[in-house]
Design an enzyme around this catalytic site. Structure first.
Site, PDB file in Angstrom:
ATOM      1  N   GLY A   1       0.824  -1.206   0.000  1.00 48.82           N
ATOM      2  CA  GLY A   1       0.000   0.000   0.000  1.00 48.82           C
ATOM      3  C   GLY A   1       0.851   1.246   0.000  1.00 48.82           C
ATOM      4  N   PRO A   2       0.207   2.402  -0.159  1.00 51.96           N
ATOM      5  CG  PRO A   2      -1.415   3.990  -0.640  1.00 51.96           C
ATOM      6  CD  PRO A   2      -1.233   2.582  -0.239  1.00 51.96           C
TER       7      PRO A   2
ATOM      8  N   GLY B   1       2.906   5.653   4.494  1.00 52.93           N
ATOM      9  CA  GLY B   1       2.259   6.329   5.635  1.00 52.93           C
ATOM     10  C   GLY B   1       0.872   5.837   5.981  1.00 52.93           C
TER      11      GLY B   1
ATOM     12  CB  THR C   1       5.737   0.488  10.425  1.00 51.66           C
ATOM     13  OG1 THR C   1       6.291   0.716   9.143  1.00 51.66           O
ATOM     14  CG2 THR C   1       6.828   0.146  11.407  1.00 51.66           C
TER      15      THR C   1
ATOM     16  CD  GLU D   1      -6.693  28.981  -7.318  1.00 46.19           C
ATOM     17  OE1 GLU D   1      -7.423  27.984  -7.179  1.00 46.19           O
ATOM     18  OE2 GLU D   1      -5.564  28.918  -7.850  1.00 46.19           O
TER      19      GLU D   1
ATOM     20  CG  HIS E   1      -9.810  26.013 -10.467  1.00 42.97           C
ATOM     21  ND1 HIS E   1      -9.789  25.163 -11.539  1.00 42.97           N
ATOM     22  CD2 HIS E   1      -8.551  26.532 -10.380  1.00 42.97           C
ATOM     23  CE1 HIS E   1      -8.581  25.167 -12.083  1.00 42.97           C
ATOM     24  NE2 HIS E   1      -7.809  26.001 -11.397  1.00 42.97           N
TER      25      HIS E   1
HETATM   26  P1  ATP Z   1       5.967   3.609   4.840  1.00 43.46           P
HETATM   27  O1  ATP Z   1       5.383   2.789   3.729  1.00 43.46           O
HETATM   28  O2  ATP Z   1       6.338   4.986   4.396  1.00 43.46           O
HETATM   29  O3  ATP Z   1       7.025   2.898   5.619  1.00 43.46           O
HETATM   30  P2  ATP Z   1       3.913   2.880   6.736  1.00 43.46           P
HETATM   31  O4  ATP Z   1       2.718   2.443   5.954  1.00 43.46           O
HETATM   32  O5  ATP Z   1       4.751   1.812   7.340  1.00 43.46           O
HETATM   33  O6  ATP Z   1       4.760   3.904   5.883  1.00 43.46           O
HETATM   34  P3  ATP Z   1       3.664   3.838   9.404  1.00 43.46           P
HETATM   35  O7  ATP Z   1       5.128   4.008   9.600  1.00 43.46           O
HETATM   36  O8  ATP Z   1       3.020   2.650  10.028  1.00 43.46           O
HETATM   37  O9  ATP Z   1       3.353   3.863   7.851  1.00 43.46           O
HETATM   38  O10 ATP Z   1       2.868   5.137   9.846  1.00 43.46           O
HETATM   39  C1  ATP Z   1       3.515   6.373  10.086  1.00 43.46           C
HETATM   40  C2  ATP Z   1       2.782   7.117  11.167  1.00 43.46           C
HETATM   41  O11 ATP Z   1       1.503   7.544  10.674  1.00 43.46           O
HETATM   42  C3  ATP Z   1       2.477   6.269  12.384  1.00 43.46           C
HETATM   43  O12 ATP Z   1       3.500   6.356  13.322  1.00 43.46           O
HETATM   44  C4  ATP Z   1       1.197   6.889  12.905  1.00 43.46           C
HETATM   45  O13 ATP Z   1       1.479   8.013  13.711  1.00 43.46           O
HETATM   46  C5  ATP Z   1       0.505   7.389  11.667  1.00 43.46           C
HETATM   47  N1  ATP Z   1      -0.480   6.417  11.155  1.00 43.46           N
HETATM   48  C6  ATP Z   1      -0.463   5.856   9.929  1.00 43.46           C
HETATM   49  N2  ATP Z   1      -1.519   5.041   9.766  1.00 43.46           N
HETATM   50  C7  ATP Z   1      -2.219   5.082  10.907  1.00 43.46           C
HETATM   51  C8  ATP Z   1      -3.403   4.437  11.354  1.00 43.46           C
HETATM   52  N3  ATP Z   1      -4.080   3.599  10.575  1.00 43.46           N
HETATM   53  N4  ATP Z   1      -3.843   4.709  12.606  1.00 43.46           N
HETATM   54  C9  ATP Z   1      -3.173   5.558  13.405  1.00 43.46           C
HETATM   55  N5  ATP Z   1      -2.041   6.187  13.032  1.00 43.46           N
HETATM   56  C10 ATP Z   1      -1.561   5.970  11.803  1.00 43.46           C
END
Ligand code: ATP
Length: 505
Positions: free
Chosen positions: A118-119, A121, A125, A346, A349
């Site tokens: 997935g994308p 953030g 993790t 703007e 738009h």
């Molecule tokens: P990447 O692919 O860039 O490694 P990732 O998918 O592993 O990113 P995370 O490192 O798990 O993303 O998320 C980064 C931060 O964003 C987390 O520490 C948290 O603060 C916030 N976050 C992301 N997704 C969620 C979620 N579903 N619920 C709560 N917080 C989230």
């Protein structure tokens, strides 16, 4: 610890004494010791400057790879907003890990690996950490890039070391198991034979496959491998075949309900003013990832602090959304003629967006932020899963409206629309490839450049004519909006809608 250090010290002195004795002995025997002394001096200088130490640590095969080593993480599934499906998949996989006997009774082959795709953030993790917490497992996390070294065999040895460490820590963990999480796995596990230094890459991947094949349900420590990737298409198929990373869990951008949950999670430790409506905020943050939403909450709290407030208010959140979306507000001096042009652009738009998708504009502003001189924030009522022809045409019409408004009200266009045209072109191209234009069902490779160009041009031409008609019909709304923007800089969606409704009535 201390005794080990003392022993090392004594060893060093003994080696030094023996070395000095040897050199002295050779000198007495009449051997030319100058080259030897020169080499020793060189080694001394290198060691003193730390260069040798660095070189050694780079090549040290067992150098640490894991950023979080061995501890059971504090993140729980309740701390992850949305992703209900992913959580369910995980809990099922982890139950095999926690209760292997039950799975074995039914002849279930326990999972060895899970791949999150997935994308960036979106919480991959976070999910892996919550999974380790759920099963009281020792958590080891590493990034794919930590295994990439210029020295042959180092990556493979690091993989071996990681699994050894995980087994050792798993033995001590309450749950008797360990989770090995590898982020950005595509860096170390791309399709074999593709890299220029492919032997080293291939060895590293091979070692990972060997380690995974070695995991059995009868091991004294159960190890589950989790990996995350934004580019699962680059992975070697040997890794994703059944029996290895065979469960793929999609971790997508959160929908509106999930955004609401994530915002609530990150706002929980912040005092909120009564005017904050997280439902509305979730609607306004379409397309944001979990990481973006965390940043919005944090930025809002920082703005409240800057304002000397005791609670975070609605305006702080609004400002934070703009900041995360577009960047820091700029103190750029804009000439008054340009200010008028940006307001008209703007305004075009915004008026057209309201006409093709009523209720979609949440704000229009000409305050410069990042590289943008102004922007319209739109928030759809629902997150679409599919887009129809009329919706896509509507998006194109909105993209073209800024430049068309400039042409109609100011007599000529400007360079400010370059980005809009790029977007409009990309949407029209997507329509062609999805078989939504007069060309019918097409195959990209069978299309000539000229055919594509003509099909896109035809779609954009129709959209331009429609924009012109809409703007001519609502020229009064556009003028009023642009005049107000020049003075007040920002107009919100409800105000714009009330003007347009009044003009109609
Ligand atoms: P990447 O692919 O860039 O490694 P990732 O998918 O592993 O990113 P995370 O490192 O798990 O993303 O998320 C980064 C931060 O964003 C987390 O520490 C948290 O603060 C916030 N976050 C992301 N997704 C969620 C979620 N579903 N619920 C709560 N917080 C989230």
């Amino acid at each position: 610890m201390r005794r080990r250090e003392d022993r090392r010290q004594t060893g060093r002195w003994a080696a030094l004494g023996a070395g000095a004795g040897l050199v002295g002995g050779l000198a007495i025997l009449g051997v030319d010791i100058w080259p030897l002394l020169l080499i020793l001096a060189l080694v001394g200088v290198l060691k003193w400057s730390g260069a040798l130490g660095q070189l050694a640590s780079r090549t040290r095969v067992g150098a640490p790879v894991a950023s979080a080593r061995g501890a059971v993480p504090a993140v729980r599934f309740e701390d992850v907003g949305g992703h209900d499906h992913a959580k369910q998949e995980l809990v099922e996989a982890l139950d095999f890990l926690k209760r292997p006997e039950a799975a074995e009774r039914l002849g279930v082959r326990p999972l060895k690996g899970i791949l999150f795709t997935g994308p960036p953030g979106t919480g991959k993790t976070l999910l892996a950490k919550a999974a380790a917490n759920y099963s009281d497992a020792a958590f080891f996390s590493a990034s794919g890039s930590e295994f990439v070294e210029m020295y042959a065999g180092v990556g493979a040895q690091r993989v071996r070391q990681l699994f050894q460490d995980a087994r050792r820590a798993g033995r001590q963990a309450d749950g008797g198991c360990a989770v090995v999480f590898i982020d950005e796995i595509e860096v170390m596990a791309g399709r074999r034979g593709q890299h220029t230094s492919h032997l080293e890459y291939d060895q590293t991947l091979n070692q990972l496959l060997v380690e995974m094949d070695g995991l059995t349900p009868h091991d004294d420590v159960r190890v589950l491998v989790m990996a995350a990737s934004n580019r699962a298409d680059l992975l070697d198929s040997a890794l994703t075949r059944p029996g290895r990373l065979d469960r793929q869990v999609r971790v997508d951008l959160p929908d509106r309900t999930a955004r609401r949950q994530i915002l609530a999670l990150h706002a929980a430790n912040k005092p909120l003013a009564p005017d904050v409506d997280l439902d509305l905020l979730a609607q306004d943050t379409f397309g944001f990832s979990g990481a973006h939403l965390e940043s919005v909450c944090n930025e809002a709290a920082i703005l409240a602090l800057r304002d000397g407030q005791h609670a975070v208010g609605r305006t702080h959140f609004h400002e934070a959304v703009d900041k995360v979306l577009m960047g820091e507000r700029m103190d750029r001096v804009v000439r008054s003629a340009e200010r008028r042009r940006v307001a008209v652009h703007e305004g075009g738009h915004a008026v057209v967006a309201e006409l093709v998708r009523p209720g979609s504009v949440s704000q229009v502003t000409i305050a410069p932020r990042g590289r943008a001189l102004g922007y319209v924030r739109q928030s759809p009522a629902d997150d679409p899963l599919l887009e129809t022809v009329s919706e896509l045409e509507g998006q194109i019409v909105v993209c073209l409206a800024g430049s068309e408004a400039e042409a109609l009200q100011l007599g000529e266009r400007s360079t400010g629309a370059a980005n809009d045209f790029e977007q409009a072109w990309a949407i029209a191209r997507r329509m062609v490839l999805a078989g939504l234009t007069d060309l019918g069902v097409v195959e990209e490779r069978a299309l000539t450049k000229d055919q594509m160009f003509r099909a896109v041009q035809a779609t954009l031409g129709r959209a331009t004519a429609r924009v012109r008609t809409l703007l001519e019909q609502h020229a009064g709304d556009l003028t009023r909006l642009a005049d107000t923007l020049v003075v007040e800089e920002t107009v919100d969606g409800p105000t714009l809608r009330s003007w347009m409704a009044a003009a109609l009535g």
